[in-house]
Scaffold this active site. Structure first.
Site, PDB file in Angstrom:
ATOM      1  CE  LYS A 250      49.866  89.994 -14.959  1.00 51.28           C
ATOM      2  NZ  LYS A 250      50.018  90.293 -13.567  1.00 51.28           N
TER       3      LYS A 250
HETATM    4  N1  GLU Z   1      53.246  90.221  -7.584  1.00 51.07           N
HETATM    5  C1  GLU Z   1      52.607  88.965  -7.799  1.00 51.07           C
HETATM    6  C2  GLU Z   1      51.713  89.094  -9.016  1.00 51.07           C
HETATM    7  O1  GLU Z   1      51.394  90.206  -9.398  1.00 51.07           O
HETATM    8  C3  GLU Z   1      51.794  88.609  -6.576  1.00 51.07           C
HETATM    9  C4  GLU Z   1      51.564  87.186  -6.355  1.00 51.07           C
HETATM   10  C5  GLU Z   1      51.107  86.946  -4.938  1.00 51.07           C
HETATM   11  O2  GLU Z   1      50.002  87.390  -4.607  1.00 51.07           O
HETATM   12  O3  GLU Z   1      51.858  86.357  -4.149  1.00 51.07           O
HETATM   13  O4  GLU Z   1      51.365  88.106  -9.598  1.00 51.07           O
END
Ligand code: GLU
Length: 478
Positions: A250
């Protein structure tokens, strides 16, 4: 059996990366295949990275892809709030509890002290200094309002093990793990803490996420164990690569959902392609709708090895979806692209859409596929040569005035009338219709390959423009 509950927990970065979309899709498919719930949680604890409109983009991308969540910030649910920045008190409460249970501790170390822990290789590991502070000292410093963080207290010995549904048994030496920060000095939790608290409180039974979390999961399990909570089932998903050496990232702006939509990929095709990045159904079908995927989804079809993002395949799939549309549906989607092309205002866009329908793989390529038609410019008369039709420049010179006459006389200017009228006239005059159409098509387009036959192209141009172009070619041949 407990109801399956999965979640998608994106950070609002301002775009929906296709890797993230795949995680969301698999979490959705797993839940729905098993009659469970799919939950959306926004992980926005890093407030410095706040991006205007990012959360709305997550909602819309998921819904446009057909991934309707049962609970989430904008749809509600029993386990809210579903936005981490609104759960600060909850984290504070559980952090305190974890401290009481011995799973965490207050740390008052200064930046300078932490920096002094850096070794000659630039690595730094916290030395548990504050773990041994006497309780009274901790209380005094808290009461005095000294800044602090809360750290996880990880055993220095032993190993931690869990079973991942894709990668099998994962074991780490506890000594390799660090006493990471759980609550930052501003009171916000880190991902390390918030994911555990939220997954537990939201009743998540299966945690589905990227492999980058495979090795930190033992730390999270230590917290589940300290709280006496049941650990969730873990399903870590293989990496998606841009090519053999680079991850689809990303950070590089690779592969955002919105960019592909703008390029003219259909949402159905994108989500279908994303499904194939790491999963193959048992019957090896490739073209599937989301409801069909729900039916077919199973973990044993998920591969351990990275998958490579292949835009050529996405194009192919998109072309398949486009071909399935009715002409009317295709026109509705193609219209903005036709309107931005050079033929806008000159010719009937709906007719042009009909010609392009079977020949379009990506909508964004419509202008370049049709712009040339806006104007006839000098072309190579050698184009008239055709072995099968026995035509050449001389034959064109001879027959074009006749074709012009037919075009002047034809009673209506739709494809069928043109085809029958000119075909009939050719028969009367002993001219091979195929040869006449070949010459006519080149004379009015200047191209050897066109999206439609001579009469289709003429009906798109209209009588006046067709006659103008025939004159142009007659003059050009001299
Ligand atoms: N906020 C985390 C990310 O965007 C999520 C990871 C998870 O799914 O635990 O990578």
């Amino acid at each position: 059996m407990k109801k399956v509950r999965t979640r998608f927990a994106p950070s609002p970065t301002g775009f929906m990366h296709l890797g993230g979309l795949r995680t969301a899709l698999y979490a959705y498919l797993y839940a729905k295949h098993n009659g469970g719930d799919f939950i959306l949680r926004i992980e926005d604890t890093d407030q410095q990275r706040y991006v205007e409109g990012a959360v709305e983009l997550i909602y819309s991308s998921l819904k446009e892809s057909g991934l309707y969540y049962d609970e989430g910030p904008d749809v509600g649910g029993d386990c809210g709030p579903y936005v981490q920045s609104q759960r600060k008190e909850i984290y504070a409460k559980y952090a305190k509890k974890l401290i009481e249970l011995g799973g965490a501790y207050y740390c008052f170390c200064s930046k300078e002290r932490l920096e002094s822990l850096t070794d000659e290789n630039g690595n730094r590991k916290y030395d548990k200094h504050c773990l041994s502070l006497p309780k009274e000292e901790v209380e005094r410093r808290l009461a005095a309002g000294e800044p602090y963080v809360i750290r996880q207290n990880i055993p220095t010995e032993g190993t931690s093990t869990y079973e991942d549904m894709i990668y099998g048994t994962i074991t780490v030496d506890n000594s390799e793990l660090e006493d990471n920060i759980l609550i930052k000095s501003d009171g916000m939790p880190t991902y390390n803490f918030a994911n555990v608290i939220d997954d537990h409180l939201m009743g998540i039974t299966h945690v589905i996420r990227g492999t980058e979390y495979l090795s930190s999961t033992p730390k999270y399990n230590l917290m589940y164990d300290a709280f006496g909570w049941e650990r969730p089932v873990y399903i870590h998903l293989p990496t998606i690569m841009k090519d053999a050496t680079r991850k689809l990232s990303k950070r590089y702006g690779d592969a955002n959902f919105d960019d592909f939509v703008k390029k003219g990929y259909l949402k159905e095709a994108i989500i279908n392609y994303v499904a194939l990045l790491g999963w193959a159904p048992k019957n090896n079908v490739e073209k599937m709708t989301v409801p069909e995927m729900v039916e077919l989804f199973s973990l044993d079809g998920i591969s351990k090895s990275p998958s490579i993002f292949d835009e050529v395949k996405l194009r192919w799939l998109n072309g398949e979806y486009i071909r399935e549309l009715s002409d009317g549906e295709f026109y509705a989607l193609a219209k903005p692209y036709l309107e931005s092309s050079d033929i806008n205002g000159l010719f009937d866009l709906e007719k042009a859409a009909k010609l392009l329908h079977g020949r379009t793989e990506v909508l964004g390529e419509i202008p370049e596929k049709i712009n040339w038609l806006a104007k006839l410019t000098a072309y190579d008369p050698a184009l008239f040569f055709n072995k099968k039709n026995k035509t050449d420049e001389n034959f064109a010179r001879e027959i074009l005035p006749k074709i012009k006459k037919y075009i002047e006389e034809v009673p209506a200017f739709d494809n069928d009338t043109l085809y029958q009228y000119i075909g009939g006239k050719c028969a009367e005059e002993g001219i091979k219709a195929g040869a006449a159409f070949w010459i006519m098509r080149i004379a009015i387009t200047g191209q050897a390959v066109t999206p439609g036959g001579a009469t289709e192209m003429a009906s798109l141009l209209g009588r006046e423009e067709t006659l103008k172009r025939l004159d142009f070619s007659i003059r050009m041949l001299g």
